[in-house]
Write an enzyme that holds these catalytic residues in place. Structure first.
Site, PDB file in Angstrom:
ATOM      1  CG  HIS A  26      -1.971  -1.064   1.178  1.00 48.26           C
ATOM      2  ND1 HIS A  26      -2.854  -1.219   0.138  1.00 48.26           N
ATOM      3  CD2 HIS A  26      -2.241  -2.073   2.060  1.00 48.26           C
ATOM      4  CE1 HIS A  26      -3.635  -2.281   0.378  1.00 48.26           C
ATOM      5  NE2 HIS A  26      -3.284  -2.818   1.529  1.00 48.26           N
ATOM      6  CG  ASP A  54      -2.550  -8.388   0.705  1.00 51.76           C
ATOM      7  OD1 ASP A  54      -1.906  -8.743   1.708  1.00 51.76           O
ATOM      8  OD2 ASP A  54      -3.574  -7.664   0.768  1.00 51.76           O
ATOM      9  CG  HIS A 106      -6.395  -5.292   1.504  1.00 50.20           C
ATOM     10  ND1 HIS A 106      -5.864  -6.161   2.438  1.00 50.20           N
ATOM     11  CD2 HIS A 106      -7.538  -4.800   2.039  1.00 50.20           C
ATOM     12  CE1 HIS A 106      -6.647  -6.174   3.503  1.00 50.20           C
ATOM     13  NE2 HIS A 106      -7.684  -5.370   3.288  1.00 50.20           N
ATOM     14  CG  ASP A 113      -4.903 -10.016   3.312  1.00 49.58           C
ATOM     15  OD1 ASP A 113      -4.385 -10.646   2.367  1.00 49.58           O
ATOM     16  OD2 ASP A 113      -4.668  -8.818   3.530  1.00 49.58           O
TER      17      ASP A 113
END
Ligand code: SP5
Ligand code: ZN
Length: 370
Positions: free
Chosen positions: A170, A206, A208, A295
């Site tokens: 991120h 991931d 996200h 995740d």
């Protein structure tokens, strides 16, 4: 497989984060990396090593010097200003709407402010990014873990795993966010491009969207970014990650986002993975940097996919089947009891070892994970 790990992450000892204004126990905690480390150690098939220091030069090839300076100074500055908190979390962020109508030249002249919480907003995306006394050293060590993992692969290993913590995807050129401070995978990918002169692919699995990695390579044709993730219509980081984001300029066509619905399970996920892998297979290059997150797991506390442990073995197997060398770097994954088993499954799959599930009640396999 060789594994690179540094205990420096332990000092980034997060306790809380905020979700919609509420203070909750932190998800991105030291236990995550320790779970993975202990499970891989118990497996017996992984050879652990420590990172070597690579200095700031490879970081500054990716990140704004101001971000790095802020991360180094933030905690001492917060202390000096007597901010009475165990961690520094900003509450005010310079959204682009604040500057509407102002020229890029004028914007470039705006100072970042000298107040620590203001600076944390200036260099930050969101409030889920607690900064503590040990954060800077941990973030630097995570970069060294990534670069040392890249060194192993450049030195001839077919695959190597960097147990990065804090994660990185991120973090954009000039911005920390989403538990990430420095973009480990982007820094490693850039180092590989510079060392080999060849194209590199980043496969981000991931849960996200890796908005930071996408931003960093948005105009770059020599780094292909492929990401499978929760549709930003319903999930962080909300404002990037859609399928129509394909890159611009030299990078046009070198960004592939595959947003997925809530409830995505093993079969749908493998189909999406095959799409991503096919895009990588179509572009030249010999190295894939994998941003590996768990995740996507069915029991993850912040995700809404439904993957199971055995499918991670298959994901690793299919990724390795492209025949490219793999620099595998840890990103997210917050269901602590399963992290070790899931990492072990993916990594064993990627090096052609059989899955061989851990005994129930062993190292956090499903069945003992509640
Ligand atoms: C590296 C990484 O995985 N970063 C993730 C950052 C996510 N930050 C936002 C968390 C939003 C949590 N939403 C909780 C929903 C609970 N049902
Ligand atoms: Zn994530």
């Amino acid at each position: 497989m060789r594994v690179v790990y540094s205990p420096a992450h332990l000092a980034h000892d997060t306790v809380t984060e905020t979700v919609m204004g509420a203070v909750i126990p932190a998800n991105e905690v030291p236990e995550r990396a320790e779970r993975i480390r202990s499970t891989l150690e118990a497996d017996g098939g992984f050879a652990f090593g420590v990172p070597t220091e690579h200095g700031t030069k490879p970081i500054l090839a990716i990140h704004d010097a101001g971000l790095l300076r802020f991360l180094e100074e933030a905690w001492p500055a917060a202390r000096a200003q007597s901010i009475d908190r165990p961690n520094l979390i900003a509450d005010t962020y310079p959204t682009f709407r604040m500057f509407e109508g102002m020229s890029p030249e004028f914007l470039a002249s705006r100072p970042e402010t000298s107040f620590a919480a203001g600076r944390a907003g200036w260099w930050g995306l969101d409030t889920a990014n607690p900064l503590l006394a040990g954060t800077y050293a941990a973030a630097r060590a995570a970069v060294d873990v990534a670069l040392t993992t890249a060194d192993l692969v450049l030195g001839g290993e077919g695959a190597a795993y960097g147990l990065c913590r804090p994660p990185g995807h991120h973090a954009a050129r000039s911005m920390a966010g989403g538990y990430c401070f420095l973009n480990n995978a982007a820094i490693a990918a850039e180092a590989i491009v510079r060392a080999t002169g060849e194209r590199v692919a980043i496969l981000d699995v991931d849960y996200h969207h890796g908005n930071g990695t996408q931003q960093i390579f948005w105009r770059r044709g020599d780094v292909l970014y492929v990401s499978l993730h929760a549709d930003p219509e319903r999930q962080y980081p909300f404002f990037l990650g859609r399928a129509d984001e394909t890159g611009e300029g030299e990078g046009s066509g070198a960004n592939l986002n595959i947003p997925l619905p809530a409830g995505t399970g093993d079969v749908a996920y493998l189909e999406a993975l095959d799409r991503g892998l096919a895009a990588i297979a179509e572009t030249p290059g010999d190295v894939i940097v994998v941003s590996l997150g768990f995740d996507t797991y069915g029991h993850d506390p912040i995700g809404d996919f439904a993957l199971t442990t055995p499918v991670y073995h298959e994901c690793g197997r299919r990724t390795a089947a492209l025949g490219r060398r793999l620099v595998i770097l840890q990103e997210g994954g917050y269901h602590r009891p399963s992290l070790g088993a899931n990492a072990r499954a993916w990594l064993r799959g990627s090096e052609g070892r059989p899955y061989e599930p851990l005994p129930a009640g062993g190292f956090g396999e499903l069945g003992s994970d509640r």
